[in-house]
Design an enzyme around this catalytic site. Structure first.
Site, PDB file in Angstrom:
ATOM      1  N   ARG A 170      -2.607  -3.209 -42.301  1.00  0.00           N
ATOM      2  CA  ARG A 170      -3.400  -4.442 -42.187  1.00  0.00           C
ATOM      3  C   ARG A 170      -2.597  -5.473 -41.397  1.00  0.00           C
ATOM      4  NH1 ARG A 170      -5.003  -3.046 -47.962  1.00  0.00           N
ATOM      5  NH2 ARG A 170      -7.262  -3.149 -48.024  1.00  0.00           N
TER       6      ARG A 170
ATOM      7  N   ASN B  47     -14.288  -1.434 -49.530  1.00  0.00           N
ATOM      8  CA  ASN B  47     -14.319  -2.781 -50.134  1.00  0.00           C
ATOM      9  C   ASN B  47     -15.401  -3.624 -49.459  1.00  0.00           C
ATOM     10  OD1 ASN B  47     -12.023  -1.769 -51.326  1.00  0.00           O
ATOM     11  ND2 ASN B  47     -10.620  -2.898 -50.013  1.00  0.00           N
ATOM     12  N   ASP B  48     -15.355  -3.641 -48.129  1.00  0.00           N
ATOM     13  CA  ASP B  48     -16.361  -4.437 -47.419  1.00  0.00           C
ATOM     14  C   ASP B  48     -17.703  -3.715 -47.340  1.00  0.00           C
ATOM     15  OD1 ASP B  48     -15.354  -7.005 -46.741  1.00  0.00           O
ATOM     16  OD2 ASP B  48     -13.903  -6.031 -45.438  1.00  0.00           O
TER      17      ASP B  48
ATOM     18  N   GLU C 176     -17.449  -0.571 -42.290  1.00  0.00           N
ATOM     19  CA  GLU C 176     -17.487  -1.618 -43.311  1.00  0.00           C
ATOM     20  C   GLU C 176     -18.854  -2.288 -43.343  1.00  0.00           C
ATOM     21  OE1 GLU C 176     -13.190  -3.653 -43.417  1.00  0.00           O
ATOM     22  OE2 GLU C 176     -14.059  -3.554 -41.418  1.00  0.00           O
TER      23      GLU C 176
ATOM     24  N   HIS D  70      -5.895  -9.724 -59.341  1.00  0.00           N
ATOM     25  CA  HIS D  70      -4.449  -9.588 -59.582  1.00  0.00           C
ATOM     26  C   HIS D  70      -4.183  -8.696 -60.778  1.00  0.00           C
ATOM     27  CE1 HIS D  70      -2.395 -12.239 -56.837  1.00  0.00           C
ATOM     28  NE2 HIS D  70      -3.427 -13.047 -56.913  1.00  0.00           N
TER      29      HIS D  70
ATOM     30  N   ARG E  20     -16.995  -9.786 -52.643  1.00  0.00           N
ATOM     31  CA  ARG E  20     -15.979  -8.947 -53.281  1.00  0.00           C
ATOM     32  C   ARG E  20     -14.968  -9.751 -54.085  1.00  0.00           C
ATOM     33  NH1 ARG E  20     -12.542  -6.671 -48.119  1.00  0.00           N
ATOM     34  NH2 ARG E  20     -10.788  -6.529 -49.526  1.00  0.00           N
TER      35      ARG E  20
ATOM     36  N   ARG F   1      -4.643  -1.118 -37.815  1.00  0.00           N
ATOM     37  CA  ARG F   1      -5.913  -1.828 -37.674  1.00  0.00           C
ATOM     38  C   ARG F   1      -5.665  -3.127 -36.914  1.00  0.00           C
ATOM     39  NH1 ARG F   1      -9.118  -3.754 -42.870  1.00  0.00           N
ATOM     40  NH2 ARG F   1      -7.508  -5.324 -43.029  1.00  0.00           N
TER      41      ARG F   1
ATOM     42  N   CYS G  13     -10.274   4.230 -46.598  1.00  0.00           N
ATOM     43  CA  CYS G  13      -9.067   3.421 -46.810  1.00  0.00           C
ATOM     44  C   CYS G  13      -9.335   2.229 -47.720  1.00  0.00           C
ATOM     45  CB  CYS G  13      -8.482   2.965 -45.478  1.00  0.00           C
ATOM     46  SG  CYS G  13      -9.572   1.875 -44.562  1.00  0.00           S
TER      47      CYS G  13
END
Ligand code: PEP
Ligand code: MG
Length: 558
Positions: free
Chosen positions: A291, A441-442, A418, A189, A452, A327, A489
């Site tokens: 998403r 990220n993945d 990913e 955050h 993560r 997606r 992305c």
């Protein structure tokens, strides 16, 4: 550069700031209070608790109405949680049974934290809010100052072990010039709000406790460093140069283009119609990641095809005639969707999630694709430029099966990269589909075997890790060879230095939070294709994440 004391963490929001350090106030120690409150004193004790809980909830609500955008939403959600009848009832029952108000607060919150942790995913993330509420209510009961962010008269660099969402949401960028945390990762955050407010930010900084309150510190969110003992004149010069860069970012209106003239598509990541409309006001040239699962986090039953179409249409309508990459459901693990739940997994990040779940549930994928196809036909009967991709693809068979379903509906088919297996066989995958989109990220999580969401593993979940750069390299090379689009992305696309490296490797589009686009646009506008290629080559020679970034920066700075 003058030698000075230096700490290195993970830079998440670029920019340079110089000011005295100010530590966030530590939460109060919960006093071990084993007293049994006398029966006749219990109503007063309950009253003390209720007054404290009400004050804390009201403060959050007031801050929510004073804030805007994501900050306001975060604060409003915490206000609701603070006033939640469930935990308040649990605490008052404990007081009625003789427990002191502070102990009852700590125990009631602990019970709810355990429940939220068991639920996992986004609910588990809310435990930071619960603990923050506990600390504030206890401080209020004890008559101590509110824990959290100081409200300084003069600008400071805010230092903290970690910040609760409610702390970051209330930040005033005219008073908090920079932000450094010991824990937290690039997707925490703290990082998200700092990015929104444009405050230079470094997270995951070991030994931050060495820096004392009031010490003048120089924070560099690009290199991820914090220095003290820097001569003031030198620090002011660096801040002034950075101010020029920031002015260029504010003035940048797109489109994405290198200094040598080649276009690079800069796209937005969104999760609903509102996000898409905000993105449409930014220089975003389209949407690179919608998403869809985030539209359904509370849906108990699968929405009908036409209900889904209405939701998707809102996003497409914000970018008429432009590229929109939708997606399909990435349900499971950190994004649980009630109607597509596959519970009781030992290891949900490696379980039946993403496209695996869409295949496993009869009709789930087909209904979603029908909804997307229905939304793609606008009022004039013309198709928007809708690209559809699947998350968590691991095998060629999955890619083939997915592409066939998508193409049956006249849409462009792609897969996300990913899982390392896709990066390793990128060319074979790209023979089956129209495009690839790298979800760093993945991809980083699975390449480095590091959760993560784990703040203490931020040094591993870093896309600059040489092994991750290799996987991106082979994927981008497949795109260049087959002349097909390969985008990025994941959060990596929002790092202006890494963005140049990605383009140097052959990536054709970058998709990110729309607020991050101008800084990336300026970085690309200052670099030639030849420089990006040399920056990529230099980064690939490095054996650590920090060296890779430093090597790329050196090429781009010259
Ligand atoms: C990614 O994994 O990089 C990605 C973009 O998908 P998400 O963050 O939604 O998992
Ligand atoms: Mg992902």
């Amino acid at each position: 550069m003058t030698s000075a004391d230096l700490l290195t963490g993970t830079g998440v929001v670029p920019g340079i700031a110089y000011a005295p350090a100010g530590w966030a106030r530590k939460p109060p120690q919960v006093p071990v209070d084993t007293r049994i409150i006398r029966e006749e004193d219990r109503p007063a004790e309950t009253e003390r608790f209720r007054a404290a809980a009400d004050t804390v909830a009201a403060r959050f609500a007031a801050r929510a109405s004073a804030a805007t955008g994501a900050a306001s939403e975060v604060l409003a959600a915490t206000a609701t949680l603070a006033a939640d009848r469930g935990w308040i009832r649990t605490a008052t029952r404990q007081i009625a049974a003789g427990k002191p108000a502070t102990t009852a607060t700590a125990e009631a919150i602990a019970k709810f934290v355990a429940q939220f942790e068991k639920l996992g995913g986004l609910m588990a993330e809310r435990t930071t809010d619960l603990n923050d509420i506990r600390d504030r209510v206890i401080a209020e009961i004890l008559g101590l100052p509110e824990p959290g962010v100081p409200q300084p008269d003069q600008p400071i660099i805010l230092l903290a072990l970690d910040l609760a969402p409610s702390d970051t949401a209330g930040l005033d960028p005219s008073k908090i010039l920079g932000l450094v945390t010991q824990f937290g990762g690039p997707t925490s955050h703290t990082a998200i709000i700092a990015r929104q407010l444009g405050i230079p930010c470094v997270v995951a900084t070991p030994d931050l406790g060495l820096v004392e309150d009031g010490t003048a510190v120089l924070v560099d969110g690009t290199t991820g460093t914090i220095r003290w003992g820097v001569p003031e004149a030198e620090a002011r010069e660096l801040v002034a140069a950075d101010a020029n860069r920031r002015a260029a970012v504010r003035a940048w209106t797109g489109p994405g283009r290198l200094a040598s003239g080649e276009p690079v598509q800069l796209l937005a990541n969104v999760q609903d119609g509102a996000g898409a409309r905000t993105a449409a006001e930014s220089p975003a040239e389209g949407i690179g990641l919608f998403r869809t699962e985030l539209c359904f986090l509370t849906a108990q039953t699968e929405p009908s095809v036409s209900e889904q179409a209405a939701i998707y249409r809102e996003v497409l309508d914000a970018f008429p005639g432009k590229k929109v990459v939708v997606r399909t459901l990435d349900a499971g693990s950190d994004k649980p969707v009630p109607f597509a739940d596959h519970s009781h997994e030992e290891n949900p990040a490696l379980g039946v999630r993403g496209v695996r779940l869409s295949f496993a549930r009869e009709g789930l994928l087909e209904h979603q694709l029908d909804g997307i196809a229905e939304a793609a036909v606008d009022q004039q009967g013309e198709k928007s430029s809708v690209w559809v991709m699947a998350p968590m693809i691991s095998t060629i068979d999955e890619a083939r099966r997915f592409a066939a379903e998508v193409r049956k509906r006249g849409l462009l088919a792609g897969v996300m990269v990913e899982v390392p297996s896709v990066a390793l066989l990128a060319e074979a995958f790209l023979n089956e589909v129209d495009f690839l989109s790298i979800g760093t990220n993945d991809l980083t999580q699975y390449a480095m075997a590091a959760d993560r969401m784990a703040p203490d593993l931020a040094y591993l979940t870093d896309p600059w890790q040489p092994a991750v750069l290799r996987l991106i390299t082979s994927t981008a090379a497949a795109g260049v060879k087959l002349s097909k689009p390969v985008g990025v992305c994941g959060e990596a696309a929002a790092d202006p230095v890494l963005a140049c490296v990605l383009v140097g490797l052959g990536v054709t589009s970058l998709s990110m939070a729309s607020a991050a686009i101008p800084a990336v646009g300026v970085a690309l506008a200052n670099a030639t294709l030849e420089q990006c290629r040399r920056a990529a080559e230099a980064a690939l020679q490095a054996t650590t994440a920090a060296d890779a970034k430093a090597a790329a920066l050196e090429v781009l700075d010259n």
